[in-house]
Write a protein that holds these residues in place. Structure first.
Motif, PDB file in Angstrom:
ATOM      1  N   VAL A  70       0.838  -1.201   0.000  1.00 57.34           N
ATOM      2  CA  VAL A  70       0.000   0.000   0.000  1.00 57.34           C
ATOM      3  C   VAL A  70       0.873   1.251   0.000  1.00 57.34           C
ATOM      4  CG1 VAL A  70      -1.630   1.368   1.367  1.00 57.34           C
ATOM      5  CG2 VAL A  70      -2.003  -1.083   1.043  1.00 57.34           C
ATOM      6  N   ASN A  71       1.902   1.249   0.837  1.00 54.97           N
ATOM      7  CA  ASN A  71       2.797   2.407   0.893  1.00 54.97           C
ATOM      8  C   ASN A  71       3.502   2.641  -0.438  1.00 54.97           C
ATOM      9  OD1 ASN A  71       2.543   3.554   3.524  1.00 54.97           O
ATOM     10  ND2 ASN A  71       3.566   1.769   4.377  1.00 54.97           N
ATOM     11  N   ALA A  72       3.940   1.556  -1.063  1.00 51.97           N
ATOM     12  CA  ALA A  72       4.601   1.681  -2.367  1.00 51.97           C
ATOM     13  C   ALA A  72       3.646   2.254  -3.408  1.00 51.97           C
ATOM     14  CB  ALA A  72       5.125   0.321  -2.808  1.00 51.97           C
ATOM     15  N   ALA A  73       2.399   1.783  -3.390  1.00 53.36           N
ATOM     16  CA  ALA A  73       1.399   2.279  -4.339  1.00 53.36           C
ATOM     17  C   ALA A  73       1.075   3.740  -4.068  1.00 53.36           C
ATOM     18  CB  ALA A  73       0.139   1.426  -4.257  1.00 53.36           C
ATOM     19  N   ALA A  74       1.042   4.123  -2.792  1.00 56.32           N
ATOM     20  CA  ALA A  74       0.736   5.513  -2.439  1.00 56.32           C
ATOM     21  C   ALA A  74       1.819   6.454  -2.958  1.00 56.32           C
ATOM     22  CB  ALA A  74       0.598   5.638  -0.928  1.00 56.32           C
ATOM     23  N   LEU A  75       3.065   6.060  -2.781  1.00 52.25           N
ATOM     24  CA  LEU A  75       4.171   6.888  -3.255  1.00 52.25           C
ATOM     25  C   LEU A  75       4.160   7.017  -4.775  1.00 52.25           C
ATOM     26  CD1 LEU A  75       7.018   5.566  -0.911  1.00 52.25           C
ATOM     27  CD2 LEU A  75       5.901   7.811  -0.817  1.00 52.25           C
ATOM     28  N   TYR A  98      -3.601   9.989   2.172  1.00 52.06           N
ATOM     29  CA  TYR A  98      -4.029   8.896   1.294  1.00 52.06           C
ATOM     30  C   TYR A  98      -5.539   8.668   1.327  1.00 52.06           C
ATOM     31  CZ  TYR A  98       0.933   7.479   1.606  1.00 52.06           C
ATOM     32  OH  TYR A  98       2.296   7.428   1.586  1.00 52.06           O
ATOM     33  N   LEU A  99      -6.203   9.113   2.420  1.00 57.76           N
ATOM     34  CA  LEU A  99      -7.605   8.746   2.616  1.00 57.76           C
ATOM     35  C   LEU A  99      -8.536   9.951   2.546  1.00 57.76           C
ATOM     36  CD1 LEU A  99      -7.214   6.293   5.655  1.00 57.76           C
ATOM     37  CD2 LEU A  99      -6.963   5.805   3.213  1.00 57.76           C
ATOM     38  N   ARG A 100      -9.752   9.691   2.108  1.00 61.30           N
ATOM     39  CA  ARG A 100     -10.775  10.717   2.008  1.00 61.30           C
ATOM     40  C   ARG A 100     -11.718  10.583   3.208  1.00 61.30           C
ATOM     41  NH1 ARG A 100     -13.316  13.123  -2.704  1.00 61.30           N
ATOM     42  NH2 ARG A 100     -15.372  13.952  -2.134  1.00 61.30           N
ATOM     43  N   PRO A 101     -12.077  11.690   3.891  1.00 61.47           N
ATOM     44  CA  PRO A 101     -13.028  11.597   5.005  1.00 61.47           C
ATOM     45  C   PRO A 101     -14.371  11.041   4.531  1.00 61.47           C
ATOM     46  CG  PRO A 101     -11.929  13.729   4.999  1.00 61.47           C
ATOM     47  CD  PRO A 101     -11.570  13.058   3.708  1.00 61.47           C
ATOM     48  N   LEU A 102     -15.002  10.264   5.400  1.00 62.28           N
ATOM     49  CA  LEU A 102     -16.273   9.633   5.056  1.00 62.28           C
ATOM     50  C   LEU A 102     -17.473  10.372   5.644  1.00 62.28           C
ATOM     51  CD1 LEU A 102     -15.307   5.875   5.634  1.00 62.28           C
ATOM     52  CD2 LEU A 102     -15.215   7.185   3.495  1.00 62.28           C
ATOM     53  N   ASN A 306      -7.130   9.047  -4.108  1.00 61.01           N
ATOM     54  CA  ASN A 306      -6.808   8.747  -5.504  1.00 61.01           C
ATOM     55  C   ASN A 306      -8.067   8.433  -6.317  1.00 61.01           C
ATOM     56  OD1 ASN A 306      -4.503   8.499  -7.273  1.00 61.01           O
ATOM     57  ND2 ASN A 306      -5.020   6.333  -7.484  1.00 61.01           N
ATOM     58  N   SER A 307      -9.181   8.160  -5.617  1.00 60.00           N
ATOM     59  CA  SER A 307     -10.414   7.772  -6.301  1.00 60.00           C
ATOM     60  C   SER A 307     -11.038   8.958  -7.036  1.00 60.00           C
ATOM     61  CB  SER A 307     -11.416   7.206  -5.297  1.00 60.00           C
ATOM     62  OG  SER A 307     -12.644   6.916  -5.933  1.00 60.00           O
ATOM     63  N   LYS A 308     -11.357   8.734  -8.296  1.00 59.28           N
ATOM     64  CA  LYS A 308     -12.042   9.753  -9.093  1.00 59.28           C
ATOM     65  C   LYS A 308     -13.559   9.613  -8.976  1.00 59.28           C
ATOM     66  CE  LYS A 308      -8.344  10.312 -12.516  1.00 59.28           C
ATOM     67  NZ  LYS A 308      -7.363   9.514 -11.782  1.00 59.28           N
ATOM     68  N   ASN A 309     -13.997   8.545  -8.323  1.00 56.68           N
ATOM     69  CA  ASN A 309     -15.428   8.282  -8.190  1.00 56.68           C
ATOM     70  C   ASN A 309     -15.780   7.924  -6.741  1.00 56.68           C
ATOM     71  OD1 ASN A 309     -16.290   8.287 -11.159  1.00 56.68           O
ATOM     72  ND2 ASN A 309     -14.615   6.801 -11.171  1.00 56.68           N
ATOM     73  N   PRO A 310     -15.581   8.854  -5.799  1.00 57.55           N
ATOM     74  CA  PRO A 310     -15.833   8.538  -4.385  1.00 57.55           C
ATOM     75  C   PRO A 310     -17.297   8.203  -4.099  1.00 57.55           C
ATOM     76  CG  PRO A 310     -15.422  10.891  -4.682  1.00 57.55           C
ATOM     77  CD  PRO A 310     -15.062  10.230  -5.968  1.00 57.55           C
ATOM     78  N   GLN A 311     -18.226   8.816  -4.829  1.00 55.83           N
ATOM     79  CA  GLN A 311     -19.639   8.497  -4.624  1.00 55.83           C
ATOM     80  C   GLN A 311     -19.923   7.040  -4.982  1.00 55.83           C
ATOM     81  OE1 GLN A 311     -22.073  10.168  -3.276  1.00 55.83           O
ATOM     82  NE2 GLN A 311     -21.325  12.267  -3.161  1.00 55.83           N
ATOM     83  N   ALA A 312     -19.332   6.575  -6.069  1.00 57.34           N
ATOM     84  CA  ALA A 312     -19.501   5.180  -6.476  1.00 57.34           C
ATOM     85  C   ALA A 312     -18.850   4.246  -5.459  1.00 57.34           C
ATOM     86  CB  ALA A 312     -18.898   4.957  -7.859  1.00 57.34           C
ATOM     87  N   ALA A 313     -17.676   4.644  -4.948  1.00 56.58           N
ATOM     88  CA  ALA A 313     -16.994   3.836  -3.934  1.00 56.58           C
ATOM     89  C   ALA A 313     -17.847   3.727  -2.676  1.00 56.58           C
ATOM     90  CB  ALA A 313     -15.631   4.453  -3.608  1.00 56.58           C
ATOM     91  N   TRP A 314     -18.464   4.856  -2.277  1.00 61.10           N
ATOM     92  CA  TRP A 314     -19.320   4.824  -1.094  1.00 61.10           C
ATOM     93  C   TRP A 314     -20.542   3.935  -1.307  1.00 61.10           C
ATOM     94  CZ3 TRP A 314     -19.388   5.194   3.856  1.00 61.10           C
ATOM     95  CH2 TRP A 314     -20.610   5.264   4.532  1.00 61.10           C
ATOM     96  N   LYS A 315     -21.054   3.927  -2.517  1.00 57.83           N
ATOM     97  CA  LYS A 315     -22.226   3.087  -2.811  1.00 57.83           C
ATOM     98  C   LYS A 315     -21.927   1.629  -2.481  1.00 57.83           C
ATOM     99  CE  LYS A 315     -25.498   1.994  -6.546  1.00 57.83           C
ATOM    100  NZ  LYS A 315     -26.713   2.558  -5.916  1.00 57.83           N
ATOM    101  N   PHE A 316     -20.705   1.190  -2.793  1.00 59.86           N
ATOM    102  CA  PHE A 316     -20.339  -0.191  -2.467  1.00 59.86           C
ATOM    103  C   PHE A 316     -20.107  -0.355  -0.969  1.00 59.86           C
ATOM    104  CE2 PHE A 316     -16.983  -3.518  -2.010  1.00 59.86           C
ATOM    105  CZ  PHE A 316     -17.819  -4.599  -2.257  1.00 59.86           C
TER     106      PHE A 316
END
Length: 419
Positions: A70-75, A98-102, A306-316
């Motif tokens: 995860v750290n490698a991907a974040a960098l 790295y994270l978006r508030p929910l 990094n998510s371009k679709n946070p609304q879709a991510a929240w739906k899941f």
């Protein structure tokens, strides 16, 4: 021409063919127990089949190297939309950006339905960054036949827990039984995060801690002060005086074989323990030391920046966090459901259930591991300190060393400022 287009649109709708593009989101999760993987894979499959707006692509990564990947991907700026992460690391990932508030997705009713331990674990700098579908807990598993032979009372709830003096007397009485090798199993051979998760509550029970939780700027005085010295000395004495095996032959082997009457562990021990001991398996709340404390914390879900679709991510995530979906996972891995409404649906954890004590503790005495970006350094320092303690090293010396390592990390990161 417009009429032809309208007719085609109607036909597509009637035939059930979507005229809108489907959003695809990627989810990473750790490869935990087989039952957990099967539930997650089934949930992804059912979610994708029940609607056509969002498609989830699940990627499984090995648990042992998960944080490194995860750290490698974040960098590299290559994080997925949804991330599965171990609760104590939430603050570090959130601090790093790295994270978006929910919070924007959550109603007040939803927040209030979660166990306080789940909210505490997922909150950093006043915002919720991660939500788990389950939590864990620490308590004592006991062999009722051996406990009764030593005339030991068995507490029924958190308020009825053994006191420190009572606990020590019980360890002595159990050790005197001819069939008992050691009184208590502390999983001393399970080095790693278990040392921090499993053994730091004892330090907190003595009034110590891993860091000053008022400032989060130093471990000085809390991990090497009088309370910490007393806790470390007590723990070291358990090994030196033969109450606890410092080199067990395997994971909980002696407890399952009936050689050790008590083990300090979590919910995950229930299936094996029940199979081995049957009705002699009893769950006992964490003992009351000078403070009544139990551990908590487990894996949780987050949406990355990094998510371009946070609304879709929240739906899941909203689907995963439904009470009935939570119970599906809890039934598979035995963990504590993260929502009160899900606990009521759980045969294991509802009032009167065989594991209800864990739910009681999470709602009353559970303490999260330090919620700070410095946690990765804190846990490594604590793990090294416990390893040295078990080997008989000087208590004050190893506590002071752990404090220096932690404080140096905080200093080298300028106190982990919030930007």
């Amino acid at each position: 021409m417009k009429k032809v287009v309208s007719i085609l649109f109607v036909l597509l709708v009637v035939l059930g063919i979507s005229v809108f593009s489907q959003v695809e989101i990627t989810m990473w999760f750790h490869s935990g127990r087989g039952e957990e993987r099967e539930v997650i894979e089934d949930q992804v499959k059912r979610f994708n089949a029940m609607q056509n707006e969002v498609k989830v692509v699940a990627v499984q990564l090995p648990e042992g190297s998960y944080n490194d990947q995860v750290n490698a991907a974040a960098l590299a700026g290559d994080l997925p939309d949804i991330l599965d992460l171990d609760g104590p690391f939430v603050s570090n990932y959130a601090w790093a950006g790295y994270l978006r508030p929910l919070d924007e997705f959550m109603s007040s009713e939803l927040k209030q339905d979660f166990l306080p331990s789940i909210i505490a674990q997922g909150t950093y700098n006043g915002k919720i960054y991660a939500l788990g579908t389950f939590d864990s807990g620490l308590a004592l598993w006991g062999n009722k036949a051996l406990l009764e032979k030593a005339n030991v009372r068995i507490p029924k709830n958190v308020e009825d827990a053994w006191t420190f003096i009572e606990f020590m007397d019980i360890l002595r009485r159990l050790k005197e039984l001819p069939e008992v090798t050691y009184s208590l199993d502390l999983k001393a051979n399970d080095r790693g995060e278990w040392y921090t998760y499993g053994l730091s509550p004892f330090f907190q029970g003595f009034g110590a801690d891993l860091i000053n939780r008022e400032t989060y700027m130093s471990a000085e005085g809390v991990l090497n002060g009088p309370e910490a010295v007393a806790a470390a000395s007590w723990l070291q004495a358990l090994f030196e005086q033969g109450f606890v095996n410092s080199n067990p032959p395997g994971y909980n082997v002696e407890f399952l074989n009936g050689e050790i009457p008590l083990e300090w562990a979590g919910h995950w021990e229930y299936p094996q323990g029940k199979a081995a001991l049957g009705d002699d398996l009893v769950l006992i709340p964490a003992p009351k030391f000078f403070k009544h404390v139990s551990g908590m914390g487990s894996w949780a879900w987050a949406i990355t920046t990094n998510s371009k679709n946070p609304q879709a991510a929240w739906k899941f995530l909203e689907f995963l966090l439904k009470p009935e979906e939570i119970v599906k996972m809890s039934n598979a891995n035995g963990a504590v459901p993260s929502r009160f409404s899900a606990i009521e649906l759980s045969e294991l954890y509802k009032e009167g259930g065989p594991l209800n004590i864990y739910a009681q503790q999470l709602n009353t005495i559970a303490v999260p591991r330090p919620v700070t970006p410095a946690y990765p350094a804190i846990t490594l320092a604590f793990q090294d300190m416990i390893g040295d303690l078990i080997r008989g090293a000087d208590v004050q010396e190893i506590l002071d060393r752990a404090v220096r390592v932690i404080d140096q990390d905080i200093e080298s990161n300028q106190g982990y400022p919030i930007y």
